[in-house]
Motif scaffolding. Structure first.
Motif, PDB file in Angstrom:
ATOM      1  N   LEU A   1       0.856  -1.180   0.000  1.00 51.18           N
ATOM      2  CA  LEU A   1       0.000   0.000   0.000  1.00 51.18           C
ATOM      3  C   LEU A   1       0.893   1.232   0.000  1.00 51.18           C
ATOM      4  O   LEU A   1       1.804   1.346   0.822  1.00 51.18           O
ATOM      5  CB  LEU A   1      -0.877  -0.004   1.263  1.00 51.18           C
ATOM      6  N   TRP A   2       0.644   2.169  -0.943  1.00 51.80           N
ATOM      7  CA  TRP A   2       1.410   3.417  -0.988  1.00 51.80           C
ATOM      8  C   TRP A   2       0.644   4.496  -0.232  1.00 51.80           C
ATOM      9  O   TRP A   2      -0.535   4.727  -0.494  1.00 51.80           O
ATOM     10  CB  TRP A   2       1.638   3.849  -2.438  1.00 51.80           C
ATOM     11  N   ARG A   3       1.295   5.108   0.728  1.00 54.78           N
ATOM     12  CA  ARG A   3       0.707   6.243   1.440  1.00 54.78           C
ATOM     13  C   ARG A   3       1.593   7.458   1.226  1.00 54.78           C
ATOM     14  O   ARG A   3       2.800   7.405   1.478  1.00 54.78           O
ATOM     15  CB  ARG A   3       0.600   5.945   2.946  1.00 54.78           C
ATOM     16  N   THR A   4       1.003   8.551   0.770  1.00 52.12           N
ATOM     17  CA  THR A   4       1.771   9.789   0.582  1.00 52.12           C
ATOM     18  C   THR A   4       2.045  10.407   1.953  1.00 52.12           C
ATOM     19  O   THR A   4       1.377  10.091   2.943  1.00 52.12           O
ATOM     20  CB  THR A   4       0.992  10.801  -0.270  1.00 52.12           C
ATOM     21  N   ALA A   5       3.025  11.318   2.001  1.00 48.42           N
ATOM     22  CA  ALA A   5       3.343  11.992   3.264  1.00 48.42           C
ATOM     23  C   ALA A   5       2.123  12.750   3.779  1.00 48.42           C
ATOM     24  O   ALA A   5       1.819  12.733   4.978  1.00 48.42           O
ATOM     25  CB  ALA A   5       4.523  12.932   3.062  1.00 48.42           C
ATOM     26  N   ASP A   6       1.393  13.402   2.869  1.00 45.64           N
ATOM     27  CA  ASP A   6       0.201  14.154   3.270  1.00 45.64           C
ATOM     28  C   ASP A   6      -0.888  13.203   3.771  1.00 45.64           C
ATOM     29  O   ASP A   6      -1.564  13.474   4.760  1.00 45.64           O
ATOM     30  CB  ASP A   6      -0.319  14.986   2.093  1.00 45.64           C
ATOM     31  N   GLY A   7      -1.050  12.060   3.074  1.00 43.47           N
ATOM     32  CA  GLY A   7      -2.047  11.079   3.489  1.00 43.47           C
ATOM     33  C   GLY A   7      -1.756  10.550   4.883  1.00 43.47           C
ATOM     34  O   GLY A   7      -2.660  10.397   5.710  1.00 43.47           O
ATOM     35  N   LEU A   8      -0.475  10.296   5.173  1.00 49.28           N
ATOM     36  CA  LEU A   8      -0.088   9.777   6.488  1.00 49.28           C
ATOM     37  C   LEU A   8      -0.337  10.810   7.589  1.00 49.28           C
ATOM     38  O   LEU A   8      -0.615  10.464   8.736  1.00 49.28           O
ATOM     39  CB  LEU A   8       1.393   9.375   6.481  1.00 49.28           C
ATOM     40  N   PHE A   9      -0.255  12.100   7.220  1.00 42.93           N
ATOM     41  CA  PHE A   9      -0.489  13.171   8.183  1.00 42.93           C
ATOM     42  C   PHE A   9      -1.919  13.120   8.719  1.00 42.93           C
ATOM     43  O   PHE A   9      -2.192  13.489   9.854  1.00 42.93           O
ATOM     44  CB  PHE A   9      -0.203  14.524   7.512  1.00 42.93           C
ATOM     45  N   HIS A  10      -2.858  12.647   7.862  1.00 40.95           N
ATOM     46  CA  HIS A  10      -4.264  12.584   8.254  1.00 40.95           C
ATOM     47  C   HIS A  10      -4.688  11.195   8.753  1.00 40.95           C
ATOM     48  O   HIS A  10      -5.857  10.950   9.014  1.00 40.95           O
ATOM     49  CB  HIS A  10      -5.156  12.990   7.065  1.00 40.95           C
ATOM     50  N   THR A  11      -3.721  10.293   8.859  1.00 43.95           N
ATOM     51  CA  THR A  11      -4.003   8.916   9.280  1.00 43.95           C
ATOM     52  C   THR A  11      -3.849   8.805  10.793  1.00 43.95           C
ATOM     53  O   THR A  11      -3.033   9.518  11.371  1.00 43.95           O
ATOM     54  CB  THR A  11      -3.001   7.969   8.572  1.00 43.95           C
ATOM     55  N   PRO A  12      -4.624   7.932  11.454  1.00 43.24           N
ATOM     56  CA  PRO A  12      -4.416   7.771  12.902  1.00 43.24           C
ATOM     57  C   PRO A  12      -2.993   7.318  13.206  1.00 43.24           C
ATOM     58  O   PRO A  12      -2.375   6.614  12.416  1.00 43.24           O
ATOM     59  CB  PRO A  12      -5.427   6.685  13.296  1.00 43.24           C
ATOM     60  N   THR A  13      -2.482   7.756  14.333  1.00 44.58           N
ATOM     61  CA  THR A  13      -1.126   7.375  14.736  1.00 44.58           C
ATOM     62  C   THR A  13      -1.207   6.158  15.659  1.00 44.58           C
ATOM     63  O   THR A  13      -2.285   5.758  16.109  1.00 44.58           O
ATOM     64  CB  THR A  13      -0.467   8.518  15.518  1.00 44.58           C
ATOM     65  N   GLN A  14      -0.041   5.580  15.958  1.00 49.62           N
ATOM     66  CA  GLN A  14       0.018   4.480  16.926  1.00 49.62           C
ATOM     67  C   GLN A  14      -0.546   4.942  18.273  1.00 49.62           C
ATOM     68  O   GLN A  14      -1.246   4.198  18.955  1.00 49.62           O
ATOM     69  CB  GLN A  14       1.475   4.016  17.111  1.00 49.62           C
ATOM     70  N   LYS A  15      -0.240   6.201  18.639  1.00 52.51           N
ATOM     71  CA  LYS A  15      -0.741   6.744  19.916  1.00 52.51           C
ATOM     72  C   LYS A  15      -2.271   6.799  19.918  1.00 52.51           C
ATOM     73  O   LYS A  15      -2.909   6.499  20.923  1.00 52.51           O
ATOM     74  CB  LYS A  15      -0.172   8.148  20.144  1.00 52.51           C
ATOM     75  N   HIS A  16      -2.842   7.189  18.770  1.00 52.29           N
ATOM     76  CA  HIS A  16      -4.301   7.280  18.676  1.00 52.29           C
ATOM     77  C   HIS A  16      -4.923   5.887  18.818  1.00 52.29           C
ATOM     78  O   HIS A  16      -5.917   5.715  19.538  1.00 52.29           O
ATOM     79  CB  HIS A  16      -4.702   7.910  17.337  1.00 52.29           C
ATOM     80  N   LEU A  17      -4.333   4.893  18.145  1.00 50.89           N
ATOM     81  CA  LEU A  17      -4.862   3.530  18.233  1.00 50.89           C
ATOM     82  C   LEU A  17      -4.726   2.989  19.658  1.00 50.89           C
ATOM     83  O   LEU A  17      -5.614   2.307  20.156  1.00 50.89           O
ATOM     84  CB  LEU A  17      -4.144   2.604  17.244  1.00 50.89           C
ATOM     85  N   GLU A  18      -3.617   3.330  20.315  1.00 54.22           N
ATOM     86  CA  GLU A  18      -3.426   2.902  21.707  1.00 54.22           C
ATOM     87  C   GLU A  18      -4.468   3.560  22.618  1.00 54.22           C
ATOM     88  O   GLU A  18      -5.012   2.922  23.534  1.00 54.22           O
ATOM     89  CB  GLU A  18      -1.998   3.244  22.161  1.00 54.22           C
ATOM     90  N   ALA A  19      -4.780   4.840  22.340  1.00 58.70           N
ATOM     91  CA  ALA A  19      -5.799   5.545  23.131  1.00 58.70           C
ATOM     92  C   ALA A  19      -7.173   4.887  22.943  1.00 58.70           C
ATOM     93  O   ALA A  19      -7.942   4.743  23.899  1.00 58.70           O
ATOM     94  CB  ALA A  19      -5.849   7.019  22.732  1.00 58.70           C
ATOM     95  N   LEU A  20      -7.469   4.462  21.689  1.00 58.17           N
ATOM     96  CA  LEU A  20      -8.743   3.775  21.421  1.00 58.17           C
ATOM     97  C   LEU A  20      -8.801   2.440  22.162  1.00 58.17           C
ATOM     98  O   LEU A  20      -9.847   2.052  22.694  1.00 58.17           O
ATOM     99  CB  LEU A  20      -8.915   3.550  19.919  1.00 58.17           C
TER     100      LEU A  20
END
Length: 429
Positions: free
Chosen positions: A255-274
């Motif tokens: 899967l290709w993710r652009t730098a801008d796309g990754l900026f709007h993607t949940p982070t590991q911290k966000h998933l851990e918070a969930l």
């Protein structure tokens, strides 16, 4: 004096330019034995200290095999198209100061930046020491070329240059001369690309799978992966990678993710918070009344190595109805595979009974929604919109089949029911 690799990072205030990332489907955050060196589950492409891109320059038509060897010993990159025993066309490539080139393949030789091995469905994979047998991934599978200036466009091409800076298309490879005179060809098992319609967002829909040629043109698929006859040229489409583009190497899908796309993607911290939020709600087993808890992200990414026990707090689910329980060993309908057919104590629905694992590779999420849905039959949990998105995508399988699969472990999804909405019971007190 700085080495070339340090130039880009010498100024502490200057962040290196990130073009994007390639993430291998089937790995929930890391390889089974951990990410090591160039062999890992995701690969970030950064602007190089010095451009290493190449572009076509001189074309040679050679009538003896020896002549092509002489060309191949020069220090320039080249692509050789063997038309017959007596004729080879060699296209030399010269340095391109405006692009950076990154190469992907199964080979561990120096020119390969990202080593990719065959993905075993269900989250397994080749270990560092396992000899690869009968792999369908090419040793020098493809190359991604990124423009060094904004908007940093990334393009994909089939085949990569080997240690001698050459790409060889032998007599049996599909190759041809285009109307404008330039040569082109396809690799044995091909490099397939699918660009999603509407980017990688909540509104995205799957696009159409195409094949990319050695020179970056777009073709319809061949009848089978290694057929001698190429598909039809699709002039309205390009080899420019978009956020969410999928690249299939016949054995692994990236899967290709652009730098801008990754900026709007949940982070590991966000998933851990969930995850912590889910556990803080103290879901209970409706039968045992014991409190359930999703295991740590680290354990989720090693899910296959873990065997839940009755004392474990691991949530389990009846996939046919979505009722979440703790582990128990009653309700079997089959002696042979006890978890394949279980009767839910809540609603008497019969179906598979599996442990739930959080999807902890953030790049696979198309939104930041709560983990409420599980893929069927593997039990990986993610947001509803992410589950619906991946359930619609036909991923290449083998040489001519396509089927939807869980992005976290590449298990083929159930045709009748691809995901289940989870039903948790809160604490009674």
């Amino acid at each position: 004096m700085l080495s070339p690799g340090q130039e880009e990072h010498c100024a502490p205030t200057k962040e290196p330019v990130k073009y994007g990332e390639l993430v291998v489907l089937g790995y929930n955050g890391s390889l089974p034995n951990g990410d090591r060196g160039r062999r890992k589950s995701r690969f970030a492409l950064y602007k190089r200290a010095k451009a290493n891109g190449v572009k076509p320059s001189t074309v040679h038509i050679l009538n003896t095999p020896q002549a092509s060897k002489v060309i191949s010993y020069t220090h320039q990159h080249s692509i050789s198209y063997t038309l017959s025993r007596n004729q080879t066309v060699v296209v030399e490539y010269s340095h391109d100061k405006d692009t950076d080139m990154f190469q992907i393949g199964r080979s561990t030789e120096g020119p390969i930046d990202f080593v990719v091995t065959d993905t075993v469905s269900g989250g397994g994979g080749e270990s560092e020491d396992t000899p690869i047998t009968q792999s369908t991934i090419s040793r020098f599978a493809c190359r991604v070329v990124c423009e060094r200036n904004p908007p940093y466009t990334a393009r994909i091409y089939a085949a990569g240059f080997d240690s001698s800076k050459n790409i060889f298309l032998g007599e049996k490879a599909a190759k041809w001369k285009n109307p404008d005179g330039h040569m082109d060809g396809l690799t044995t098992n091909g490099v397939l690309v699918m660009h999603p319609r509407g980017g990688f967002t909540e509104e995205s829909k799957p696009g159409v799978w195409r094949e990319i040629s050695v020179c970056g043109d777009v073709y319809t698929l061949r009848e089978t992966r290694s057929a001698q006859t190429r598909g039809k040229l699709v002039e309205s489409e390009s080899n420019v990678l978009q956020d969410g583009s999928l690249v299939d190497l016949c054995g692994a899908t990236l899967l290709w993710r652009t730098a801008d796309g990754l900026f709007h993607t949940p982070t590991q911290k966000h998933l851990e918070a969930l995850r912590q939020e889910l556990n803080a709600a103290r879901p209970q087993c409706p039968v045992g009344l014991n409190t359930l808890a999703f295991p740590s992200m680290q354990r989720c990414s090693r899910a296959l190595a873990s065997v839940p026990t009755q004392e474990d707090k691991q949530p389990w689910v009846y996939l046919a109805c979505g009722h979440v329980h703790g582990y128990h060993d009653w309700g079997h309908r089959s002696e042979r595979d006890p978890n394949a057919q279980r009767e839910c104590p809540m609603c008497r629905t019969v179906g598979p009974y599996v442990p739930l694992w959080l999807g902890c590779e953030p790049a696979f999420y198309i939104d930041t929604g709560a983990p409420t849905h599980a893929f069927v039959p593997c039990g990986h949990v993610c947001s509803e919109k992410s589950a619906r998105y991946w359930a619609e995508i036909p991923l290449p399988h083998g040489t001519h089949a396509f089927h939807a699969a869980c992005p976290f472990c590449t298990t083929q999804l159930n045709l009748a029911q691809k995901w289940a909405k989870l039903i948790f019971q809160g604490p009674i007190d």
